[in-house]
Design a protein around this motif. Structure first.
Motif, PDB file in Angstrom:
ATOM      1  N   TYR A  25       0.845  -1.206   0.000  1.00 43.78           N
ATOM      2  CA  TYR A  25       0.000   0.000   0.000  1.00 43.78           C
ATOM      3  C   TYR A  25       0.876   1.250   0.000  1.00 43.78           C
ATOM      4  O   TYR A  25       1.833   1.350   0.771  1.00 43.78           O
ATOM      5  N   SER A  26       0.550   2.191  -0.850  1.00 45.42           N
ATOM      6  CA  SER A  26       1.275   3.462  -0.902  1.00 45.42           C
ATOM      7  C   SER A  26       0.590   4.495  -0.011  1.00 45.42           C
ATOM      8  O   SER A  26      -0.626   4.709  -0.113  1.00 45.42           O
ATOM      9  N   LEU A  27       1.357   5.113   0.851  1.00 46.31           N
ATOM     10  CA  LEU A  27       0.806   6.150   1.718  1.00 46.31           C
ATOM     11  C   LEU A  27       0.347   7.349   0.892  1.00 46.31           C
ATOM     12  O   LEU A  27       0.906   7.638  -0.173  1.00 46.31           O
ATOM     13  N   PRO A  28      -0.655   8.081   1.380  1.00 46.38           N
ATOM     14  CA  PRO A  28      -1.079   9.297   0.687  1.00 46.38           C
ATOM     15  C   PRO A  28       0.073  10.299   0.577  1.00 46.38           C
ATOM     16  O   PRO A  28       0.798  10.542   1.553  1.00 46.38           O
ATOM     17  N   ALA A  29       0.234  10.885  -0.594  1.00 44.20           N
ATOM     18  CA  ALA A  29       1.331  11.827  -0.827  1.00 44.20           C
ATOM     19  C   ALA A  29       1.206  13.074   0.046  1.00 44.20           C
ATOM     20  O   ALA A  29       2.221  13.736   0.328  1.00 44.20           O
ATOM     21  N   GLN A  30      -0.015  13.384   0.497  1.00 42.10           N
ATOM     22  CA  GLN A  30      -0.207  14.596   1.312  1.00 42.10           C
ATOM     23  C   GLN A  30       0.590  14.567   2.608  1.00 42.10           C
ATOM     24  O   GLN A  30       0.936  15.612   3.161  1.00 42.10           O
ATOM     25  N   LEU A  31       0.879  13.369   3.112  1.00 37.48           N
ATOM     26  CA  LEU A  31       1.620  13.270   4.373  1.00 37.48           C
ATOM     27  C   LEU A  31       2.990  13.919   4.250  1.00 37.48           C
ATOM     28  O   LEU A  31       3.421  14.672   5.139  1.00 37.48           O
ATOM     29  N   SER A  32       3.686  13.643   3.186  1.00 34.30           N
ATOM     30  CA  SER A  32       5.032  14.181   2.999  1.00 34.30           C
ATOM     31  C   SER A  32       5.019  15.688   2.775  1.00 34.30           C
ATOM     32  O   SER A  32       6.049  16.347   2.961  1.00 34.30           O
ATOM     33  N   LEU A 117      -6.514  16.706  10.064  1.00 33.10           N
ATOM     34  CA  LEU A 117      -6.896  15.463  10.732  1.00 33.10           C
ATOM     35  C   LEU A 117      -6.394  14.279   9.913  1.00 33.10           C
ATOM     36  O   LEU A 117      -6.821  14.057   8.784  1.00 33.10           O
ATOM     37  N   ILE A 118      -5.450  13.529  10.485  1.00 33.92           N
ATOM     38  CA  ILE A 118      -5.000  12.270   9.894  1.00 33.92           C
ATOM     39  C   ILE A 118      -5.821  11.152  10.526  1.00 33.92           C
ATOM     40  O   ILE A 118      -5.868  11.015  11.751  1.00 33.92           O
ATOM     41  N   GLY A 119      -6.470  10.359   9.694  1.00 37.32           N
ATOM     42  CA  GLY A 119      -7.265   9.239  10.183  1.00 37.32           C
ATOM     43  C   GLY A 119      -6.654   7.919   9.767  1.00 37.32           C
ATOM     44  O   GLY A 119      -6.412   7.696   8.574  1.00 37.32           O
ATOM     45  N   ASP A 123     -11.324   0.416   8.117  1.00 39.16           N
ATOM     46  CA  ASP A 123     -12.589   0.563   7.385  1.00 39.16           C
ATOM     47  C   ASP A 123     -12.581   1.895   6.646  1.00 39.16           C
ATOM     48  O   ASP A 123     -12.769   2.958   7.244  1.00 39.16           O
ATOM     49  N   GLU A 124     -12.404   1.827   5.352  1.00 42.46           N
ATOM     50  CA  GLU A 124     -12.264   3.042   4.554  1.00 42.46           C
ATOM     51  C   GLU A 124     -13.594   3.737   4.279  1.00 42.46           C
ATOM     52  O   GLU A 124     -13.639   4.773   3.609  1.00 42.46           O
ATOM     53  N   GLU A 125     -14.691   3.175   4.817  1.00 43.87           N
ATOM     54  CA  GLU A 125     -16.007   3.817   4.725  1.00 43.87           C
ATOM     55  C   GLU A 125     -16.514   4.233   6.107  1.00 43.87           C
ATOM     56  O   GLU A 125     -17.664   4.638   6.251  1.00 43.87           O
ATOM     57  N   SER A 126     -15.685   4.133   7.106  1.00 44.90           N
ATOM     58  CA  SER A 126     -16.099   4.408   8.484  1.00 44.90           C
ATOM     59  C   SER A 126     -16.261   5.893   8.743  1.00 44.90           C
ATOM     60  O   SER A 126     -15.905   6.749   7.923  1.00 44.90           O
ATOM     61  N   THR A 127     -16.770   6.206   9.927  1.00 46.59           N
ATOM     62  CA  THR A 127     -16.925   7.605  10.340  1.00 46.59           C
ATOM     63  C   THR A 127     -15.589   8.316  10.357  1.00 46.59           C
ATOM     64  O   THR A 127     -15.474   9.457   9.895  1.00 46.59           O
ATOM     65  N   LEU A 128     -14.545   7.665  10.867  1.00 47.16           N
ATOM     66  CA  LEU A 128     -13.223   8.280  10.897  1.00 47.16           C
ATOM     67  C   LEU A 128     -12.704   8.507   9.483  1.00 47.16           C
ATOM     68  O   LEU A 128     -12.147   9.570   9.176  1.00 47.16           O
ATOM     69  N   ALA A 129     -12.878   7.542   8.618  1.00 44.41           N
ATOM     70  CA  ALA A 129     -12.395   7.676   7.249  1.00 44.41           C
ATOM     71  C   ALA A 129     -13.048   8.859   6.544  1.00 44.41           C
ATOM     72  O   ALA A 129     -12.390   9.619   5.825  1.00 44.41           O
ATOM     73  N   ALA A 131     -14.272  11.520   7.943  1.00 41.01           N
ATOM     74  CA  ALA A 131     -13.933  12.796   8.578  1.00 41.01           C
ATOM     75  C   ALA A 131     -12.503  13.233   8.307  1.00 41.01           C
ATOM     76  O   ALA A 131     -12.175  14.416   8.415  1.00 41.01           O
ATOM     77  N   ALA A 132     -11.635  12.288   7.943  1.00 35.55           N
ATOM     78  CA  ALA A 132     -10.208  12.573   7.847  1.00 35.55           C
ATOM     79  C   ALA A 132      -9.879  13.480   6.658  1.00 35.55           C
ATOM     80  O   ALA A 132     -10.438  13.339   5.569  1.00 35.55           O
ATOM     81  N   ASP A 133      -8.941  14.400   6.889  1.00 35.80           N
ATOM     82  CA  ASP A 133      -8.362  15.160   5.774  1.00 35.80           C
ATOM     83  C   ASP A 133      -7.406  14.272   4.989  1.00 35.80           C
ATOM     84  O   ASP A 133      -7.299  14.383   3.769  1.00 35.80           O
ATOM     85  N   ILE A 134      -6.685  13.414   5.716  1.00 35.68           N
ATOM     86  CA  ILE A 134      -5.781  12.441   5.093  1.00 35.68           C
ATOM     87  C   ILE A 134      -6.110  11.078   5.677  1.00 35.68           C
ATOM     88  O   ILE A 134      -5.969  10.859   6.879  1.00 35.68           O
ATOM     89  N   LEU A 135      -6.567  10.179   4.820  1.00 33.45           N
ATOM     90  CA  LEU A 135      -6.932   8.836   5.257  1.00 33.45           C
ATOM     91  C   LEU A 135      -5.778   7.873   4.988  1.00 33.45           C
ATOM     92  O   LEU A 135      -5.271   7.796   3.866  1.00 33.45           O
ATOM     93  N   VAL A 136      -5.377   7.137   6.028  1.00 35.23           N
ATOM     94  CA  VAL A 136      -4.365   6.095   5.891  1.00 35.23           C
ATOM     95  C   VAL A 136      -5.017   4.766   6.237  1.00 35.23           C
ATOM     96  O   VAL A 136      -5.550   4.591   7.336  1.00 35.23           O
ATOM     97  N   ALA A 137      -4.985   3.835   5.297  1.00 36.21           N
ATOM     98  CA  ALA A 137      -5.677   2.553   5.448  1.00 36.21           C
ATOM     99  C   ALA A 137      -4.748   1.489   6.017  1.00 36.21           C
ATOM    100  O   ALA A 137      -3.575   1.414   5.655  1.00 36.21           O
ATOM    101  N   LEU A 138      -5.298   0.653   6.891  1.00 36.66           N
ATOM    102  CA  LEU A 138      -4.506  -0.417   7.498  1.00 36.66           C
ATOM    103  C   LEU A 138      -4.320  -1.608   6.566  1.00 36.66           C
ATOM    104  O   LEU A 138      -3.304  -2.298   6.641  1.00 36.66           O
ATOM    105  N   LYS A 139      -5.319  -1.886   5.762  1.00 36.38           N
ATOM    106  CA  LYS A 139      -5.245  -3.003   4.811  1.00 36.38           C
ATOM    107  C   LYS A 139      -5.043  -4.348   5.511  1.00 36.38           C
ATOM    108  O   LYS A 139      -4.391  -5.247   4.967  1.00 36.38           O
ATOM    109  N   SER A 140      -5.617  -4.509   6.704  1.00 38.87           N
ATOM    110  CA  SER A 140      -5.429  -5.755   7.441  1.00 38.87           C
ATOM    111  C   SER A 140      -6.517  -6.781   7.175  1.00 38.87           C
ATOM    112  O   SER A 140      -6.448  -7.903   7.683  1.00 38.87           O
ATOM    113  N   GLY A 141      -7.525  -6.424   6.390  1.00 33.44           N
ATOM    114  CA  GLY A 141      -8.588  -7.364   6.095  1.00 33.44           C
ATOM    115  C   GLY A 141      -9.541  -7.525   7.260  1.00 33.44           C
ATOM    116  O   GLY A 141      -9.417  -6.868   8.296  1.00 33.44           O
ATOM    117  N   SER A 142     -10.523  -8.412   7.095  1.00 31.76           N
ATOM    118  CA  SER A 142     -11.499  -8.631   8.160  1.00 31.76           C
ATOM    119  C   SER A 142     -10.830  -9.341   9.336  1.00 31.76           C
ATOM    120  O   SER A 142      -9.870 -10.096   9.168  1.00 31.76           O
TER     121      SER A 142
END
Length: 343
Positions: A25-32, A117-119, A123-129, A131-142
């Motif tokens: 997974y590639s991190l969002p470029a906005q972080l850098s 707000l970094i989230g 769950d990329e459809e969650s409330t935190l996702a 609300a986040a300005d920058i969403l970082v996904a865990l990609k850990s599966g169910s």
């Protein structure tokens, strides 16, 4: 009689697959692109193991001179003034739906709206996702029950985000993690040493457990105590550095199993291990070398993060072995749920 693996054990066995997904997974470029110097403070928050994964990041950023607060989301609800319009708010929630996190996000209006707000969530459809300005996904599966693969992926993500924010190259870390796949598989498969310790601990009744971590390894101690409670229903307590001597030391002695975690160089745990062994406590070190000739469950690799992953893998074996010894299904919730939404 062999046991059928519980859903929790299947998740434990799936941790390398989950890690591979995160490493791809590639991190969002906005972080850098963020300038940490443009914020009046950095607030790290979450609940339970999501909160504890930020402990090493808090230490690193503080050592570099940044104004950092790590405060769990429940306490942050009581101190909303900590968030200002110039704050970098870094929220971690594996579900993205924890009750405290959802309530906190609902309060982020007006002067309580952070600058960024970094989230971090699975769950990329969650409330935190959302609300986040920058969403970082865990990609850990169910994940069925107690956090295992989601915890390790969260640890990895926190380190990756920190490197991006600091403008440092993550390639060496990713290479180390890829090299770690084989040792990680060995650690997941090798339960024999932990099983022997658990068998010995139950010889004289049900054991008491204390987990003491120093430095970044505090994350392992705190999370380890949490998942021991969740997965095998024992009273296990986590402590940071010297906390154990301030009262809890009086609960030690025969019948206690103390797990000490660090890089092996700290004198505090060296002396604690010696004192605990002298009073009859069973002492086990999780790390690269044993404290005071205690039994060693060795970590793999040189990087701090690899040591933390090794430590939690050993503790996962404790959760399974102790649950089986108590006649329980490892990781099965009796009263709670995977996602805690109730405040």
């Amino acid at each position: 009689m062999p046991f059928s693996p519980s859903p929790y054990e299947l998740d434990i066995n799936d941790q390398i697959v989950a890690l591979d997904a995160q490493l791809s997974y590639s991190l969002p470029a906005q972080l850098s692109a963020l300038d940490l110097g443009s914020y009046d403070r950095i607030v790290l928050t979450g609940m339970g193991s999501s909160d504890y994964t930020a402990l090493p990041i808090e230490r690193d950023l503080l050592a570099r001179g940044y104004p950092v607060w790590r405060i769990d989301a429940g306490r942050l609800l009581d101190f909303p003034q900590l968030i200002t319009s110039s704050t970098l708010l870094w929220v971690t929630s594996q579900s993205g739906m924890s009750g405290e996190v959802v309530s906190l996000l609902a309060q982020l209006t007006g002067q309580r709206q952070p600058k960024t707000l970094i989230g971090v969530t699975n769950d990329e459809e969650s409330t935190l996702a959302r609300a986040a300005d920058i969403l970082v996904a865990l990609k850990s599966g169910s994940e069925a029950t107690v956090s295992s693969k989601s915890y390790i992926n969260t640890l990895v993500v926190q380190y990756r985000i920190a490197l991006a924010l600091l403008g440092e190259d993550e390639a060496p870390l990713l290479a180390a993690l890829r090299t770690f796949r084989e040792p990680m598989a060995h650690l997941i498969a090798n339960q024999a040493a932990v099983q022997q310790l658990v068998d010995q601990a139950f010889d004289n009744g049900e054991p008491r457990l204390a987990l003491v971590g120093i430095g970044a390894d505090g994350a392992t101690a705190m999370t380890g105590a949490l998942i021991l409670k969740e997965a095998c229903k024992v009273m296990a307590e986590g402590y940071l550095s010297g906390e154990f001597r301030h009262g809890p030391l009086e609960t030690s002695g025969p019948g206690m199993l103390a797990l000490l975690m660090g890089d092996g160089s700290d004198g505090t745990l060296q002396v604690l291990a010696k004192d605990l062994r002298a009073n009859g406590t069973t002492v086990v070190t999780l790390g690269p070398q044993a404290y005071a000739d205690s039994q060693l469950l060795a970590s793999e690799g040189q990087h701090e993060l690899l040591r933390l992953i090794s430590g939690i893998l050993h503790i996962q074996h404790f959760t399974v072995s102790i649950a089986r010894a108590r006649g329980l299904v490892p990781g099965q919730f009796l009263y709670g749920k995977k996602i805690t939404v109730t405040l």
